[in-house]
Design an enzyme around this catalytic site. Structure first.
Site, short mmCIF file in Angstrom:
data_model
loop_
_atom_site.label_atom_id
_atom_site.label_comp_id
_atom_site.label_asym_id
_atom_site.label_seq_id
_atom_site.Cartn_x
_atom_site.Cartn_y
_atom_site.Cartn_z
N GLY A 164 -18.88 16.62 25.07
CA GLY A 164 -20.05 15.75 25.00
C GLY A 164 -21.29 16.55 24.69
N ASP A 183 -26.02 9.50 35.98
CA ASP A 183 -25.52 9.32 34.61
C ASP A 183 -24.21 8.53 34.64
OD1 ASP A 183 -25.57 9.49 31.87
OD2 ASP A 183 -24.62 11.47 31.79
#
Length: 669
Positions: A19, A133
């Protein structure tokens, strides 16, 4: 990284994800002999000391969490400027992948997954850890349906560092709470907001806000209400809609007080899909209050004294007013002139020129520099790194997104490609096919196309490869191989042997490419002596070359005992001498038959249990002659079989399972 060993125990096997913050690898722990997942921070974050320190603290805090719905953190380390965390290896897929595959999830699936996510969040909040998150990308679904929330440590550490970097929040901004988008105070209720957005995406198949840039999406979180799920799909139950709407309230105080409260409503929704149990809060505006006038005795006294002196002041004021008017005119002129001159002098400082940031990713470094500097911006190479997509010298990232306005003179940081990282192709020929993938992974390469061909080389051995050994190729290149299937097998149509004389049948077997197997003789009333009455494979079927063909041959018609007795009586009645001769001959015949008579015995044979069926063959070896006496395929669930063998004197019997010698047994008859 493939093949590298971190911390003297974690051997990197393959890359399994990545990511904006880190790359994820599958590794094997040599100490505990188990697979783990290792998240390695990207190099652009390893130079930020403040972030690294925060990352270590938060990862260590997250390691204290222990819950079946949270990915366990085993270790945190650094080696050769490689910062990594070692986590539980979860075999499955992300929730984002699951939503993309199915389009949207059912009510039951949404409730089940949301409940497990909420249990993980609730456990973390009770331990004073806020994720910050929560998104489908950070939620893993195992093959057996268990939910695992990951990235507790890295998400919390990343908040202050990456929240303002638009290139790193593209995936997260769809799930940001309004307070995160504003850069305000975040707490446990920020996770609840993100949980609501995740539930929204699961039940509708889409995120509530879309935009051309992360900033436009963030503004929608702050300013716009979401479209209620039931306006998108009327079949969505009311209960899940109300839970979502309460989670995503703009005002933090209007959301659920805790993840525990969310969990209770989710449990109720499982038994009452259209139940009206979700309680919404209201914020009452404070009533307007009329404030009493504040009196001050000193102020009153001053007013009284001012009234007494008012008359005398009026006289003096008339005299001074003419002077004040003249002075005011002069001052106004001077101030106006000064402002005009000052504007000319400082206008360049008050009004800065802006330019639109161009797209320079994909351009060669020299052309990109020329483009940036022609706009009055500063071109700054932050680093160079290997890249599989772009050739050497090409810009692969830029600090400001295309289309954004930036001030003239602003530095634009870029990374430039060093081209694909090259590795040497190992020699795969003469290696077993099962070992090839491991060799390629260790070399930083991938398995390409696999072709199987017949060859004189033994089965499953690599006979060709492309690229050739010792060539330099980009890391990750696929290597094609050719694997031997062994010699080519020919199949032959089985001829009809029944009805043929045994000698003709043997010649036919040999001429077709088969081998002669077991031949048995039996009495038969339909066929003459020495004529084939049975063959082990039916005529017309395709049989592998060199297969042994077993036959049963007629021994003629069997003579009954009555017929033998009648023949003997006739001989007796005909002639005494001849009778004596016949009796003598019969005695010798019986003696010879007794001497040649074979004894029958049973052999008990255990069948192998590592396969479903096995072909059993038994050969009789006597006086240097090897004869096949038994051939049959058995299911191994029989466990044992009993085979009748016969012979005289000493004979050896060789037992074979699927063509491999199992045992030799010597028997004395």
């Amino acid at each position: 990284m493939i093949g590298k060993i971190l911390g003297d125990r974690y051997e990197i096997i393959e890359r399994i994800g990545g990511g904006g913050m880190a790359l994820v690898y599958k590794a094997k722990c040599r100490l505990l002999n188990r697979y783990v997942a290792i998240k390695v921070l990207r190099t652009e974050f390893t130079n930020d000391d403040e972030f690294i320190n925060k990352f270590k603290r938060e990862s260590q805090a997250a390691a204290s969490l222990c819950h079946p719905n949270i990915v366990n953190i085993y270790d945190v380390g650094v080696e050769d400027n490689i910062h990594y965390i070692v986590m539980e290896y979860v075999k499955g897929k992300t929730l984002k992948q699951l939503i993309r595959e199915k389009g949207k999830l059912s009510y039951e699936e949404t409730l089940d997954i949301a409940t497990q996510i909420t249990e993980a969040i609730n456990h973390a909040h009770k331990n004073h850890i806020v994720h910050r998150d929560i998104k489908p990308h950070n939620i893993l679904i195992t093959d057996d349906g268990r939910v695992k929330v990951t990235d507790f440590g890295i998400a919390r550490a990343a908040t202050s560092t990456t929240v303002t970097n638009t290139s790193n929040v593209i995936g997260s901004v769809h799930y940001f709470s309004p307070e995160q988008a504003r850069g305000g105070y975040t707490d446990e209720k920020s996770d609840i907001y993100s949980l609501g957005i995740v539930m929204y995406e699961m039940i509708t198949g889409r995120v509530p806000y879309q935009g051309e840039s992360p900033i436009s999406i963030a503004l929608k979180h702050i300013q716009e209400d979401i479209i209620p799920p039931r306006e998108i799909d009327k079949s969505i139950p009311k209960s899940i809609e109300k839970i979502i709407l309460k989670c995503v309230e703009k005002n933090q105080s209007l959301r659920y007080e805790s993840a525990g409260e969310v969990l209770k409503d989710l449990q109720k929704a499982k038994s009452s899909s259209d139940g009206d149990f979700v309680e919404f809060k209201n914020l009452d505006d404070s009533p307007t209050r009329v404030m009493p006038a504040i009196k001050d005795e000193k102020i009153d006294k001053k007013k009284q004294s001012s009234r007494k002196n008012k008359k005398s002041e009026k006289k003096e004021k008339g005299k001074k007013s003419n002077y004040i008017t003249a002075i005011a005119i002069v001052l106004a002129f001077l101030i106006t002139s000064g402002l005009a001159v000052g504007f000319i002098v400082v206008k360049d400082y008050l009004f800065t020129e802006e330019v639109v940031m161009p797209q320079i990713v994909g351009m060669h470094e020299d052309k990109a520099r020329e483009k940036i500097e022609s706009l009055g911006l500063e071109f700054k190479v932050k680093g160079r790194r290997y890249d599989d997509t772009y050739k050497e010298g090409v810009v692969i990232s830029q600090s400001e997104e295309p289309g954004y306005k930036v001030v003239v003179g602003y530095p634009i940081e870029v990374y430039v490609s060093k081209g694909p990282k090259t590795v040497e192709v190992p020699n795969l020929t003469n290696k077993y096919y099962s070992d090839v993938e491991i060799v390629l992974n260790n070399a930083g390469l991938k398995m390409g196309e696999v072709v199987f061909e017949n060859s004189e080389i033994p089965t499953d051995i690599v006979i060709e490869q492309n690229p050739k050994p010792n060539q330099k190729v980009p890391e990750g290149t696929k290597v094609d191989i050719v694997v031997s299937e062994g010699p080519e097998i020919s199949y032959i149509i089985m001829p009809k042997l029944i009805g043929l004389d045994i000698e003709k049948a043997k010649k036919e077997i040999i001429s077709k490419g088969f081998s002669i197997g077991e031949i048995k003789y039996e009495y038969n009333d339909e066929f003459d002596k020495n004529v084939v009455v049975w063959q082990s494979y039916p005529a017309g079927t395709e049989i592998e070359e060199n297969t042994s063909i077993d036959l049963i041959v007629s021994n003629g018609t069997q003579i009954s005992n009555d017929e033998e007795d009648q023949n003997g009586q006739d001989n007796v009645n005909t002639d005494n001498d001849s009778t004596n001769t016949t009796e003598s001959e019969n005695g010798d015949k019986e003696k010879n038959e007794e001497e040649n008579k074979e004894t029958a015995l049973h052999i008990n044979i255990p069948l192998p249990q590592n396969k479903d069926e096995v072909e059993v063959k038994i050969y009789k070896i006597q006086d240097g002659i090897k004869e096949l006496i038994y051939s049959k395929v058995h299911e191994t669930k029989e466990e044992w079989i009993a085979v009748t063998v016969s012979g005289k004197g000493k004979a050896k019997f060789a037992i074979y399972f699927d063509g491999e010698l199992y045992k030799e047994k010597e028997i004395s008859f």
